[in-house]
Design a protein around this motif. Structure first.
Motif, PDB file in Angstrom:
ATOM      1  N   HIS A  95       0.881  -0.812  -0.200  1.00 45.63           N
ATOM      2  CA  HIS A  95      -0.214  -0.122   0.247  1.00 45.63           C
ATOM      3  C   HIS A  95       0.977   1.102  -0.132  1.00 45.63           C
ATOM      4  O   HIS A  95       1.688   1.657   1.112  1.00 45.63           O
ATOM      5  CB  HIS A  95      -0.740   0.104   1.509  1.00 45.63           C
ATOM      6  CG  HIS A  95      -1.976   0.708   1.415  1.00 45.63           C
ATOM      7  ND1 HIS A  95      -1.826   2.661   1.334  1.00 45.63           N
ATOM      8  CD2 HIS A  95      -3.469   0.902   0.514  1.00 45.63           C
ATOM      9  CE1 HIS A  95      -2.748   2.803   1.295  1.00 45.63           C
ATOM     10  NE2 HIS A  95      -3.634   2.238   0.462  1.00 45.63           N
ATOM     11  N   GLY A 173      -7.136   8.598  -0.584  1.00 41.64           N
ATOM     12  CA  GLY A 173      -7.461   9.338   0.798  1.00 41.64           C
ATOM     13  C   GLY A 173      -7.718  10.892   0.285  1.00 41.64           C
ATOM     14  O   GLY A 173      -7.959  11.983   1.040  1.00 41.64           O
ATOM     15  N   GLY A 210      -7.968   1.209  -7.052  1.00 41.51           N
ATOM     16  CA  GLY A 210      -8.589   2.439  -5.697  1.00 41.51           C
ATOM     17  C   GLY A 210      -7.877   3.209  -5.532  1.00 41.51           C
ATOM     18  O   GLY A 210      -6.461   3.836  -6.005  1.00 41.51           O
TER      19      GLY A 210
HETATM   20  C1  PEP Z   1      -6.679   3.185  -0.253  1.00 40.23           C
HETATM   21  O1  PEP Z   1      -6.496   2.429   1.194  1.00 40.23           O
HETATM   22  O2  PEP Z   1      -6.565   1.940  -0.436  1.00 40.23           O
HETATM   23  C2  PEP Z   1      -7.528   3.718  -1.257  1.00 40.23           C
HETATM   24  C3  PEP Z   1      -8.289   3.799  -2.466  1.00 40.23           C
HETATM   25  O3  PEP Z   1      -8.257   5.112  -0.056  1.00 40.23           O
HETATM   26  P1  PEP Z   1      -9.562   5.544  -0.890  1.00 40.23           P
HETATM   27  O4  PEP Z   1     -10.144   5.215  -0.729  1.00 40.23           O
HETATM   28  O5  PEP Z   1      -9.897   7.044   1.090  1.00 40.23           O
HETATM   29  O6  PEP Z   1      -9.050   7.150  -1.521  1.00 40.23           O
END
Ligand code: PEP
Length: 250
Positions: A95, A173, A210
């Motif tokens: 991550h 985020g 993501g």
């Molecule tokens: C994550 O932390 O993997 C992520 C995608 O966060 P967010 O959806 O809050 O951007």
């Protein structure tokens, strides 16, 4: 056909009470989720509680990291065998918060990938570029470098034992989502890169998006041909939002 997957990364959020409520909420709505595999990744300390609470449902549990070693003097680390022992099926690795805040290198993340495979845990392998890297036009190079570290250690076939999550760092985020076209472009690049080495692996591997995916933008992102699901941060903390995204998959 690749099964769509929606995985919730709860990060360092929650309490005994809130975890109970969140799982109860997701469980209550699971009948309306027909296609997606649903995974929740709580903080490690809540994994036993989550495992108990998801019993009898189709929800699977994952960790937010996994040790690169199998056992021994590695204070603070959690071995794959321990996660497996608790019933975890997945582990997020690489991550961007681990890479940027804790200095995890491509090589260490590749070792975590290998350790997950040894333990029979599916790594959810995160890759992605920073804003500066995107602006320099090196998004594909960065993703390729991050994937190549795993291929160098484990071989291309190993990728089929995991899930790739393309997470542009600038979208995590921040509320700034990659457009469906931007995300599809990188997903197609990733799949094409793997296909040059092994077509079957490229066809099989699920590639999640993501980065600020939410109930409002999920449908369009998930409709892209190379986007096989989502890794969800903030929106995974609200049962109804998370379920809306799960319903949009597939
Ligand atoms: C994550 O932390 O993997 C992520 C995608 O966060 P967010 O959806 O809050 O951007």
């Amino acid at each position: 056909m690749r099964q769509p997957m929606i995985a919730g990364n709860w990060k360092m959020n929650g309490s005994t009470a809130s975890v109970k409520e969140l799982i109860a909420g997701i469980k209550a709505g699971m009948a309306s989720v027909s296609k997606a595999a649903v995974v929740v990744c709580p903080p490690a300390i809540y994994i036993p509680q989550v495992m108990a609470d998801i019993t009898g449902s189709k929800i699977a549990c994952g960790s937010q990291n996994i040790a690169d070693q199998d056992k021994g003097a590695f204070t603070g680390e959690i071995a794959g065998s321990m996660l497996k022992d608790l019933g975890c099926q997945y582990a997020i690795i690489g991550h961007s918060e681990r890479r940027s805040l804790y200095g995890e290198s491509d090589e260490l993340i590749a070792k975590r990938f290998a350790a997950a495979r040894r333990a029979g845990i599916k790594p959810i392998f995160c890759i992605g570029e920073t804003l500066a890297e995107r602006e320099k036009g090196i998004t594909n190079d960065i993703c390729a470098r991050q994937i190549d570290a795993v291929i160098a250690l484990e071989g291309v076939a190993a990728l089929a034992d995991g899930v790739i999550a393309y997470e542009p760092v600038w979208a995590i985020g921040t509320g700034k989502t990659a457009s469906p076209q931007q995300a599809q472009e990188v997903h197609a690049f990733i799949r094409g890169k793997i296909a040059k080495l092994d077509k079957a692996v490229a066809e099989k591997v699920q590639i999640l998006y993501g980065g600020s995916m939410n109930a409002a933008n999920a449908t369009e992102l998930l409709a892209q041909p190379d986007i096989d699901g989502g890794l969800i941060g903030g929106a995974a903390l609200k049962a109804e939002d998370f379920l809306t995204i799960c319903r949009a998959a597939g």
